[in-house]
Design an enzyme around this catalytic site. Structure first.
Site, PDB file in Angstrom:
ATOM      1  N   ASP A   1       8.512 -27.949 -21.855  1.00 34.18           N
ATOM      2  CA  ASP A   1       7.998 -26.928 -20.937  1.00 34.18           C
ATOM      3  C   ASP A   1       6.808 -27.455 -20.150  1.00 34.18           C
ATOM      4  O   ASP A   1       5.819 -27.922 -20.721  1.00 34.18           O
ATOM      5  CB  ASP A   1       7.587 -25.670 -21.721  1.00 34.18           C
ATOM      6  CG  ASP A   1       8.796 -24.949 -22.302  1.00 34.18           C
ATOM      7  OD1 ASP A   1       9.679 -24.571 -21.526  1.00 34.18           O
ATOM      8  OD2 ASP A   1       8.848 -24.798 -23.536  1.00 34.18           O
TER       9      ASP A   1
ATOM     10  N   ASP B   1       7.438 -34.079 -23.725  1.00 31.02           N
ATOM     11  CA  ASP B   1       7.345 -32.638 -23.886  1.00 31.02           C
ATOM     12  C   ASP B   1       8.413 -31.991 -22.998  1.00 31.02           C
ATOM     13  O   ASP B   1       8.959 -32.633 -22.095  1.00 31.02           O
ATOM     14  CB  ASP B   1       5.938 -32.189 -23.485  1.00 31.02           C
ATOM     15  CG  ASP B   1       5.781 -30.697 -23.489  1.00 31.02           C
ATOM     16  OD1 ASP B   1       6.118 -30.061 -24.505  1.00 31.02           O
ATOM     17  OD2 ASP B   1       5.343 -30.145 -22.460  1.00 31.02           O
TER      18      ASP B   1
END
Length: 225
Positions: free
Chosen positions: A23, A21
């Protein structure tokens, strides 16, 4: 599950690919996310604190569908496009998660992919603002038909790398992302203060606790210490 019940150290996971991922995992963009979404909450008469509990990990339109369930989805998509433009233009305070530069450098030559709810423009802007190189394989908002917590993005990342889902380890910070990884049949390393409350296989404060090395027969060892 409380954060204190999630195993932290020491742990060794063996994989054939890593799915990352962005953020909250590689990039700390919380300052921007807070600014943009609290302004949105105010415009719609919603409590900012309650909004912030929903938005991490999801695409914007999916968060809006949770927060404004009676609003037509086409309005959510239009609103999301405007907010993506705002977020892409605002990189003030975007910095790397501690250990992210070294972690990404250690993955050179190893199968890995970025799997993010951001679109191409936003992911490119935030990774650049944080001084991080984009992985060669990327699954962005344009690549999927469903937002996390749907597992589609992680399954696409595994497919692009030619690796079975069970042989992938996901790095995630949000409840929606961790749920997506687990729904994809993958093991999950939770990163940061939010992650430990959502049932990852192992939780770390940041990426300084993670070391990656090549094992035999193409395997990757993920060492959490």
């Amino acid at each position: 599950m409380s954060a204190t019940t999630v195993p932290t150290v020491p742990t060794v996971l063996t994989a054939r690919a890593l799915l990352l991922d962005m953020d909250g995992t590689l990039v700390n963009s919380d300052a921007v996310v807070e600014r943009i979404w609290r302004r949105w909450a105010e415009r719609h008469g919603l409590d900012g604190d309650e909004v912030m509990k929903v938005v991490h990990g999801r695409q914007g339109y999916a968060s809006m569908a949770v927060l404004l369930p009676d609003r037509p989805m086409e309005q959510n998509h239009a609103d999301n496009a405007r907010m993506l433009a705002e977020e892409t233009a605002d990189v003030d305070g975007v910095v790397p998660i501690a250990g992210a530069p070294e972690f990404l450098a250690s993955l050179r030559g190893l199968p890995h992919a970025l799997v993010t709810s951001a679109d191409v423009a936003l992911s490119t802007a935030r990774m650049a603002a944080a001084g991080l190189a984009l992985p060669e394989v990327r699954v962005t908002a344009e690549s999927v038909g469903a937002s996390k917590p749907d597992p589609e993005g992680f399954l696409k990342g595994a497919a692009e790398l030619g690796v079975a889902p069970a042989d992938c380890v996901v790095f995630e910070d949000s409840g929606a992302g961790i749920e997506a990884g687990r729904s994809a049949g993958m093991r999950v390393v939770g990163v940061g203060p939010r992650a430990g409350f959502h049932g990852p296989d192992v939780a770390v404060a940041d990426l300084r606790q993670v070391r990656v090395e090549m094992a035999g027969d193409g395997a990757i060892r993920v060492i959490v210490a």
